[in-house]
Design an enzyme around this catalytic site. Sequence first.
Site, PDB file in Angstrom:
ATOM      1  N   HIS A  62       1.021  -1.201  -0.012  1.00  0.00           N
ATOM      2  CA  HIS A  62       0.060  -0.003  -0.104  1.00  0.00           C
ATOM      3  C   HIS A  62       0.815   1.362   0.109  1.00  0.00           C
ATOM      4  O   HIS A  62       2.075   1.263   0.447  1.00  0.00           O
ATOM      5  CB  HIS A  62      -0.871  -0.004   1.264  1.00  0.00           C
ATOM      6  N   HIS A  74      -3.660   9.069   0.606  1.00  0.00           N
ATOM      7  CA  HIS A  74      -3.562   7.609  -0.245  1.00  0.00           C
ATOM      8  C   HIS A  74      -4.942   7.366  -0.844  1.00  0.00           C
ATOM      9  O   HIS A  74      -6.000   7.930  -0.258  1.00  0.00           O
ATOM     10  CB  HIS A  74      -2.996   6.635   0.874  1.00  0.00           C
ATOM     11  N   CYS A 163      -3.782   2.470  -5.744  1.00  0.00           N
ATOM     12  CA  CYS A 163      -2.804   3.561  -4.818  1.00  0.00           C
ATOM     13  C   CYS A 163      -1.216   3.660  -5.360  1.00  0.00           C
ATOM     14  O   CYS A 163      -0.796   4.878  -5.180  1.00  0.00           O
ATOM     15  CB  CYS A 163      -2.762   2.948  -3.516  1.00  0.00           C
TER      16      CYS A 163
END
Length: 232
Positions: A62, A74, A163
């Site tokens: 992530h 994010h 992301c």
Amino acid sequence: AMKNSVPQAASLLLEKLMLLVHIRPLPAGSGGETPPSARGYYDTSCFKRGDLLEVPRTLFIHFGIYLGENRVAHMMPDILPSITGDRRQIQQVVTNKRLILGVIARTASVRVDTVEDFAYGGSILVNHMDRLFENQVLGSEEAARRAEKLVGATAYSLLWNNCEHFVTYCRYGAPVSFQTDKFCETVKMIIRDQRSVLASVLVGLASMVCLGVAPSTTLPTIFIPFFLWMAG
């Protein structure tokens, strides 16, 4: 029409496979709804505005852009931005249910969370991707401003707009996703190997998506629930 349906089916198949590895593992006892309390767990003094933060998970990574003052921008799949404009609801920590529905609906939000909520208890790498972009790294303030401009609801795709695409655009000026590329290359290699049992499984999955073919009883039992989920 059949020629066009094959690439679409392949894309759908890849997206559902990616979904399986992108679901966040939640800690035991959390009830699957809220993250662990970890206020002050991370030393943010070593982070600078515009830094690219990377949190390795078991099966995926992530990414976020540090904005300063314990804030990280994010992208997260989330169904709520498509059904409500209530910022207080949207800003609550994204649960797995919201995440999964967001992936299915292809909706997300670029949100700002604390470092603790962003990292979710994982370790953090700082600017680890800079080595791959050498002379393409934008100024730290430019990266942070790009991230701030994109805060809010956005379209989402595990393959084309996730992301990693978000942070590489912000810090390097080019939206790319190495983990998605690696995943797709792995699938291609499996499909090229005609002797691979998994290749047969993937072909069967694609057939189900395109033609609605029922799963064969000769397949290993472990794949049957997955076939049923894909068919649904």
